[in-house]
Design a protein around this motif. Structure first.
Motif, short mmCIF file in Angstrom:
data_model
loop_
_atom_site.label_atom_id
_atom_site.label_comp_id
_atom_site.label_asym_id
_atom_site.label_seq_id
_atom_site.Cartn_x
_atom_site.Cartn_y
_atom_site.Cartn_z
N GLY A 61 27.34 -22.50 94.63
CA GLY A 61 27.84 -22.61 94.02
C GLY A 61 27.07 -23.06 91.99
N HIS A 62 26.37 -23.72 92.34
CA HIS A 62 25.42 -24.15 91.22
C HIS A 62 24.05 -22.76 91.02
CE1 HIS A 62 27.31 -28.29 91.72
NE2 HIS A 62 26.61 -28.36 90.54
N ILE A 63 23.92 -22.49 92.50
CA ILE A 63 23.32 -21.61 91.98
C ILE A 63 23.38 -19.92 91.19
CG2 ILE A 63 21.45 -19.71 93.30
CD1 ILE A 63 21.49 -21.80 95.71
N ILE A 64 24.57 -20.26 91.69
CA ILE A 64 25.56 -18.94 90.48
C ILE A 64 25.37 -19.28 89.27
CG2 ILE A 64 27.96 -17.72 90.59
CD1 ILE A 64 27.85 -17.69 93.39
N LEU A 65 26.52 -20.13 88.91
CA LEU A 65 26.24 -21.10 88.11
C LEU A 65 25.21 -21.82 86.81
CD1 LEU A 65 28.94 -23.90 88.10
CD2 LEU A 65 29.59 -21.44 87.26
N ILE A 66 23.72 -22.04 87.48
CA ILE A 66 22.43 -21.55 86.56
C ILE A 66 21.85 -20.32 86.64
CG2 ILE A 66 20.02 -23.01 87.03
CD1 ILE A 66 21.54 -25.42 88.48
N GLY A 67 22.62 -20.18 87.77
CA GLY A 67 21.58 -18.32 87.48
C GLY A 67 22.40 -17.21 86.48
N ALA A 68 23.24 -17.76 86.12
CA ALA A 68 24.71 -17.03 85.51
C ALA A 68 23.62 -17.78 84.06
CB ALA A 68 25.68 -17.88 85.21
N VAL A 69 23.93 -18.90 83.79
CA VAL A 69 22.90 -19.51 82.92
C VAL A 69 21.42 -19.20 82.41
CG1 VAL A 69 21.94 -21.83 81.61
CG2 VAL A 69 23.80 -21.75 82.79
N ALA A 70 20.74 -18.97 82.98
CA ALA A 70 19.84 -18.67 82.96
C ALA A 70 19.54 -16.82 82.52
CB ALA A 70 18.56 -18.75 83.70
N ILE A 71 19.94 -16.46 83.13
CA ILE A 71 20.26 -14.64 82.86
C ILE A 71 20.90 -14.49 81.61
CG2 ILE A 71 21.47 -12.63 83.10
CD1 ILE A 71 21.44 -13.18 85.86
N THR A 72 21.99 -15.55 80.78
CA THR A 72 21.85 -15.29 79.55
C THR A 72 21.10 -15.87 78.98
OG1 THR A 72 24.42 -16.37 79.92
CG2 THR A 72 24.21 -16.69 77.97
N ALA A 73 20.27 -16.83 78.83
CA ALA A 73 19.20 -17.61 78.17
C ALA A 73 18.46 -16.81 78.73
CB ALA A 73 18.56 -18.73 79.04
N ALA A 74 17.76 -15.67 79.13
CA ALA A 74 16.43 -14.42 79.20
C ALA A 74 16.59 -13.38 78.04
CB ALA A 74 16.68 -14.33 80.42
N THR A 75 18.65 -13.37 78.34
CA THR A 75 18.81 -11.99 77.65
C THR A 75 18.79 -13.01 76.07
OG1 THR A 75 20.07 -11.25 79.40
CG2 THR A 75 21.35 -10.45 77.24
N TYR A 76 19.60 -13.67 75.47
CA TYR A 76 18.82 -14.24 74.70
C TYR A 76 17.47 -14.42 74.08
CZ TYR A 76 23.98 -15.89 73.84
OH TYR A 76 25.27 -15.79 74.03
N THR A 77 16.43 -14.78 74.58
CA THR A 77 15.42 -15.08 73.91
C THR A 77 15.25 -13.17 74.36
OG1 THR A 77 15.06 -16.70 75.30
CG2 THR A 77 12.92 -15.54 74.92
N ALA A 78 15.49 -12.13 75.24
CA ALA A 78 14.82 -10.73 74.95
C ALA A 78 15.59 -10.13 73.30
CB ALA A 78 14.80 -10.29 76.06
N ALA A 79 16.40 -10.10 73.04
CA ALA A 79 17.16 -9.94 72.42
C ALA A 79 16.78 -10.64 70.40
CB ALA A 79 19.13 -10.76 72.11
N THR A 80 16.53 -11.06 70.71
CA THR A 80 15.75 -12.38 69.70
C THR A 80 13.94 -11.31 69.75
OG1 THR A 80 16.64 -13.85 69.86
CG2 THR A 80 14.80 -14.20 68.15
N LYS A 81 13.47 -11.78 70.59
CA LYS A 81 11.72 -11.75 70.68
C LYS A 81 11.53 -9.61 70.83
CE LYS A 81 10.49 -15.74 72.07
NZ LYS A 81 9.50 -16.61 73.07
N ARG A 82 12.72 -9.83 71.20
CA ARG A 82 12.18 -7.44 71.52
C ARG A 82 13.32 -6.67 71.79
NH1 ARG A 82 8.25 -7.89 77.16
NH2 ARG A 82 9.47 -5.33 76.76
N PRO A 83 14.77 -6.62 70.51
CA PRO A 83 15.67 -6.48 70.29
C PRO A 83 15.31 -4.43 70.91
CG PRO A 83 14.51 -6.60 68.50
CD PRO A 83 13.74 -7.14 69.13
N GLN A 84 14.21 -4.19 70.71
CA GLN A 84 14.33 -2.32 70.81
C GLN A 84 14.58 -2.78 72.29
OE1 GLN A 84 11.82 -4.54 69.95
NE2 GLN A 84 9.57 -4.45 71.41
N LEU A 85 14.62 -3.36 73.69
CA LEU A 85 14.36 -3.09 75.13
C LEU A 85 16.17 -2.44 74.98
CD1 LEU A 85 12.85 -6.41 76.73
CD2 LEU A 85 12.68 -3.39 76.70
N PHE A 86 16.73 -3.42 74.53
CA PHE A 86 18.53 -2.83 74.02
C PHE A 86 18.75 -1.43 73.40
CE2 PHE A 86 18.00 -7.24 74.37
CZ PHE A 86 19.10 -7.60 75.14
#
Length: 91
Positions: free
Chosen positions: A60-85
């Motif tokens: 359960g923690h792996i799933i939740l932490i993974g979701a947080v990590a994916i969200t954080a990575a998505t936010y970071t990518a959106a900030t640094k390289r928005p052209q990916l989206f």
């Protein structure tokens, strides 16, 4: 009280506001966050004496932490390289 809880939550779980923000490499920061999550999952499971549910708690923690990590990575990518989206939208 609501503001206090929100501030504490943000301080612990927001990688840009927690002390982990000082780790320059995002991958290392994520790994440290994962290890801390495992440590807390294990600590709470052992503290309540429920060895039976340790694996379920870790998963359960792996799933939740993974979701947080994916969200954080998505936010970071959106900030640094928005052209990916933009490239994803064209497909």
């Amino acid at each position: 009280m609501r503001h206090f809880i929100s501030s504490v939550w943000t301080f612990i779980f927001d990688h840009e506001r927690s002390p982990l923000r000082h780790i320059p490499d995002f991958g290392v920061r994520h790994m440290v966050f994962q290890l801390l999550g495992w440590m807390w999952a294990l600590s709470f499971s052992l503290a309540i004496g429920s060895y039976t549910f340790l694996a379920v708690s870790m998963i359960g923690h792996i799933i939740l932490i993974g979701a947080v990590a994916i969200t954080a990575a998505t936010y970071t990518a959106a900030t640094k390289r928005p052209q990916l989206f933009s490239a994803l939208a064209r497909r």
